[in-house]
Design a protein around this motif. Structure first.
Motif, PDB file in Angstrom:
ATOM      1  N   ILE A  83       0.836  -1.210   0.000  1.00  0.00           N
ATOM      2  CA  ILE A  83       0.000   0.000   0.000  1.00  0.00           C
ATOM      3  C   ILE A  83       0.866   1.253   0.000  1.00  0.00           C
ATOM      4  O   ILE A  83       0.580   2.237  -0.704  1.00  0.00           O
ATOM      5  N   ALA A  84       1.934   1.212   0.791  1.00  0.00           N
ATOM      6  CA  ALA A  84       2.842   2.368   0.824  1.00  0.00           C
ATOM      7  C   ALA A  84       3.480   2.582  -0.549  1.00  0.00           C
ATOM      8  O   ALA A  84       3.624   3.720  -1.018  1.00  0.00           O
ATOM      9  N   ARG A  85       3.843   1.471  -1.202  1.00  0.00           N
ATOM     10  CA  ARG A  85       4.456   1.569  -2.531  1.00  0.00           C
ATOM     11  C   ARG A  85       3.449   2.090  -3.561  1.00  0.00           C
ATOM     12  O   ARG A  85       3.803   2.884  -4.450  1.00  0.00           O
ATOM     13  N   ILE A  86       2.210   1.646  -3.440  1.00  0.00           N
ATOM     14  CA  ILE A  86       1.157   2.117  -4.353  1.00  0.00           C
ATOM     15  C   ILE A  86       1.000   3.626  -4.247  1.00  0.00           C
ATOM     16  O   ILE A  86       0.898   4.337  -5.252  1.00  0.00           O
ATOM     17  N   ALA A  87       0.990   4.131  -3.009  1.00  0.00           N
ATOM     18  CA  ALA A  87       0.853   5.575  -2.798  1.00  0.00           C
ATOM     19  C   ALA A  87       2.014   6.328  -3.445  1.00  0.00           C
ATOM     20  O   ALA A  87       1.821   7.374  -4.078  1.00  0.00           O
ATOM     21  N   GLU A  88       3.226   5.785  -3.306  1.00  0.00           N
ATOM     22  CA  GLU A  88       4.398   6.432  -3.907  1.00  0.00           C
ATOM     23  C   GLU A  88       4.281   6.467  -5.434  1.00  0.00           C
ATOM     24  O   GLU A  88       4.577   7.486  -6.072  1.00  0.00           O
ATOM     25  N   ASP A 103       1.850   0.801 -12.939  1.00  0.00           N
ATOM     26  CA  ASP A 103       2.641   0.047 -11.961  1.00  0.00           C
ATOM     27  C   ASP A 103       1.892  -0.071 -10.639  1.00  0.00           C
ATOM     28  O   ASP A 103       1.943  -1.117  -9.975  1.00  0.00           O
ATOM     29  N   ALA A 104       1.197   1.004 -10.254  1.00  0.00           N
ATOM     30  CA  ALA A 104       0.426   0.973  -9.007  1.00  0.00           C
ATOM     31  C   ALA A 104      -0.666  -0.086  -9.084  1.00  0.00           C
ATOM     32  O   ALA A 104      -0.930  -0.807  -8.117  1.00  0.00           O
ATOM     33  N   TYR A 108      -7.316  -3.187   3.448  1.00  0.00           N
ATOM     34  CA  TYR A 108      -7.054  -1.887   2.820  1.00  0.00           C
ATOM     35  C   TYR A 108      -8.104  -1.572   1.751  1.00  0.00           C
ATOM     36  O   TYR A 108      -7.817  -0.874   0.773  1.00  0.00           O
ATOM     37  N   ALA A 109      -9.312  -2.091   1.949  1.00  0.00           N
ATOM     38  CA  ALA A 109     -10.366  -1.906   0.945  1.00  0.00           C
ATOM     39  C   ALA A 109     -10.655  -0.426   0.687  1.00  0.00           C
ATOM     40  O   ALA A 109     -10.832  -0.006  -0.457  1.00  0.00           O
ATOM     41  N   TYR A 113      -7.458   4.622  -4.129  1.00  0.00           N
ATOM     42  CA  TYR A 113      -6.349   4.547  -5.083  1.00  0.00           C
ATOM     43  C   TYR A 113      -6.845   4.199  -6.483  1.00  0.00           C
ATOM     44  O   TYR A 113      -6.297   4.679  -7.480  1.00  0.00           O
ATOM     45  N   ARG A 114      -7.856   3.346  -6.553  1.00  0.00           N
ATOM     46  CA  ARG A 114      -8.402   3.021  -7.879  1.00  0.00           C
ATOM     47  C   ARG A 114      -9.019   4.264  -8.524  1.00  0.00           C
ATOM     48  O   ARG A 114      -8.921   4.461  -9.736  1.00  0.00           O
TER      49      ARG A 114
END
Length: 442
Positions: free
Chosen positions: A167-172, A181-182, A194-195, A201-202
C-alpha cells in the motif's frame, strides 16, 4: 468427653488406613455422626479441596502466563500448605487454606481472562489499528493460553504486513503518476483490510489514466491540427472533450477546426458553383448556392439564389413555349411568347448563358417566322354562314381574303338545308395566297 472420644476414634481410623482415611471418615461420618463437628470440618475441607484442585490444575497448564510469577508462587504455596494440613487431618485449617488458595487462583485466572480479552481485542481490531506486530504477539499468547476463535490467524496478519508495504508503494507510485505500476501492486494484495485505500487509489488511478489519455489525445489532435489534418484532429479532440468537457484548449481547438472546415467547405462549394454555372447546370448550381446561403446568410447569396432561380424559370418557359410553338393562331400563346421575348431582351440574353441564348434564338426565330401572316382567300355561296377556328364567325360572303398567322385552321359552313361542311387546312409559313372553296354543293 463424648466428642473427644469420637475424635480419637476417627484419628485412629486415619492412622489405620493412611491415605484412604478420608474415605473411611466419610463412611464413619454417615448417619447420626454426620452432624458432628469433625465431620462438618471434613466435608468442608473436601469441598474446598475439590474446587482448589480444579483451579490449581487450570493455572498449572497455562504457558507463558500473564500473571506475576511471585503471585503464582504464593497461590501454589498456600495450595500445598492446604494439602499438607489435610493430609495431617487438620481439616479446619486445610479448608481455610484451600479457600485462600482458591481466591489466589481465581485472581490469577481472572488476570488470564482479562489478558485474553485484551489480546483478542488487539487481534480483532488489527484491520483498523494496523498494529500488526502487537496483534501477532497477542495471537501467539492466545494460542499458548488455549484461546479459540481468532478472527485473524498469524499467517493472515503476516499477509497484512506485506500488504502494508504494498500500500505504501502504491501511494508512492500514484504520487509519481505511475498508474499502471500501481495497479499491478493492487492486484498483488493478499488481504482486504485496505479496501478503503484501494477504492481511493483506484479512483486516483482512473483519474491518472483519464488525464494521461486526455493529454495524449490533445497532443495528437493539436499536432494533426498544425499539419492541417482536420479530420484526424477532430476525432482526437472530440474524444478528449468527452474526458474533459470544460477544457478551454480542446473547445477552442474544436471551434477552430469547425471554422476551418467551414471555410474549406465554402471554398469548395464556391468552386463547385463556378463549375456548375460555367456548365450552365443551373439546377445543381441552385442547390449549391442554397447550401452556401444556409452557412452564410448574406444578401449577396440570397440575390444569387434569386438570379439562378430566374435562369431556371426562363429556360423552363422557353422549353415550354418551344414545344407548343407550331402556330401563332392562339392568342394566349402568342402573348406569352411576346412577354418572354420582351423580358429576355430587356435583361440581355447573353447573361443567361449559351444554352439558354441558343434556345431563345431558336424560339425567337420560330416566332418571327410564324409571325408573318399569309393570305387566305375564301369562296362561299353568300348565303351560308362561315366560321373559322381559331378565329370566330366570318358571316356570309361570296369572296373573302384574310391575313392570318401560319398554322392549322378549321373552317365550317352551315349549308342551308344540308349537313355542316367542315374543312381543315394547314397554312405554312411563307406560303403564297391559299384559295379555299367553301361553296355548298347541290
Amino acid at each position: 468427653m463424648v466428642n473427644f472420644l469420637k475424635k480419637m476414634t476417627l484419628l485412629s481410623v486415619v492412622l489405620l488406613y493412611g491415605q484412604n482415611a478420608s474415605s473411611e471418615e466419610m463412611l464413619w461420618c454417615s448417619g447420626d455422626r454426620a452432624a458432628s463437628p469433625i465431620c462438618i470440618e471434613l466435608n468442608d475441607a473436601l469441598l474446598q479441596r475439590s474446587d482448589a484442585e480444579v483451579l490449581s490444575n487450570k493455572a498449572a497448564v497455562v504457558t507463558d502466563p500473564p500473571w506475576k510469577a511471585e503471585d503464582y508462587a504464593v497461590a501454589l504455596t498456600v495450595y500445598q500448605e492446604a494439602k499438607a494440613q489435610f493430609e495431617n487431618e487438620y481439616y479446619g485449617e486445610a479448608a481455610t487454606k484451600y479457600s485462600k488458595s482458591k481466591d489466589l487462583y481465581n485472581a490469577l485466572l481472572s488476570t488470564l481472562n482479562l489478558s485474553i480479552v485484551a489480546n483478542k481485542n488487539l487481534v480483532d481490531k488489527v484491520g483498523e489499528t494496523r498494529r500488526f506486530d502487537e496483534a501477532i504477539n497477542a495471537a501467539k499468547k492466545l494460542t499458548a493460553w488455549g484461546a479459540e476463535s481468532l478472527t485473524s490467524t498469524i499467517p493472515e496478519m503476516e499477509a497484512m504486513i506485506r500488504d502494508s508495504v504494498r500500500i505504501a508503494r502504491i501511494a508512492e507510485l500514484l504520487d509519481a503518476g505511475e498508474a499502471q505500476d500501481a495497479e499491478s501492486f493492487i492486484d498483488e494484495l493478499e488481504s482486504n483490510i485496505y479496501a478503503k485505500e484501494v477504492k481511493t487509489y483506484r479512483a486516483r488511478m482512473s483519474t491518472l489514466k483519464r488525464n494521461s489519455q486526455f493529454s495524449r489525445l490533445v497532443s495528437k489532435g493539436l499536432g494533426a491540427l498544425d499539419e492541417s489534418d482536420l479530420a484526424t484532429a477532430k476525432i482526437a479532440l472530440v474524444e478528449a472533450q468527452k474526458l474533459n468537457p470544460d477544457s478551454t484548449t480542446v473547445n477552442e481547438a474544436l471551434l477552430s477546426i469547425k471554422q476551418r472546415q467551414r471555410s474549406i467547405k465554402m471554398i469548395a462549394m464556391q468552386d463547385m458553383l463556378t463549375e456548375y454555372l460555367q456548365a450552365e447546370n443551373y439546377l445543381a448550381a441552385l442547390d449549391v448556392v442554397k447550401d452556401l446561403e444556409a452557412m452564410d446568410h448574406s444578401s449577396s447569396l440570397r440575390a444569387k439564389i434569386s438570379e439562378i432561380a430566374g435562369y431556371i424559370e426562363i429556360e423552363n418557359r422557353i422549353d415550354s413555349y418551344a414545344n407548343q410553338l407550331t402556330s401563332l393562331s392562339s392568342v394566349s400563346l402568342r402573348k406569352a411568347i411576346q412577354e418572354v421575348i420582351a423580358e429576355i431582351e430587356a435583361a440581355d440574353v447573353t447573361r443567361f448563358g449559351d444554352r439558354i441564348e441558343s434556345k431563345y434564338q431558336q424560339l425567337k426565330s420560330r416566332y418571327t417566322a410564324l409571325a408573318v401572316k399569309v393570305e387566305l382567300e375564301l369562296v362561299a355561296d353568300g348565303i351560308s354562314p362561315v366560321l373559322i377556328k381559331p378565329g370566330g364567325r366570318l358571316g356570309e360572303f361570296k369572296n373573302l381574303v384574310l391575313r392570318v398567322y401560319p398554322g392549322s385552321y378549321r373552317l365550317s359552313v352551315r349549308c342551308v338545308g344540308r349537313q355542316e361542311l367542315v374543312t381543315t387546312i394547314e397554312l405554312l409559313a411563307g406560303a403564297t395566297r391559299r384559295l379555299v372553296d367553301l361553296t355548298c354543293g347541290i
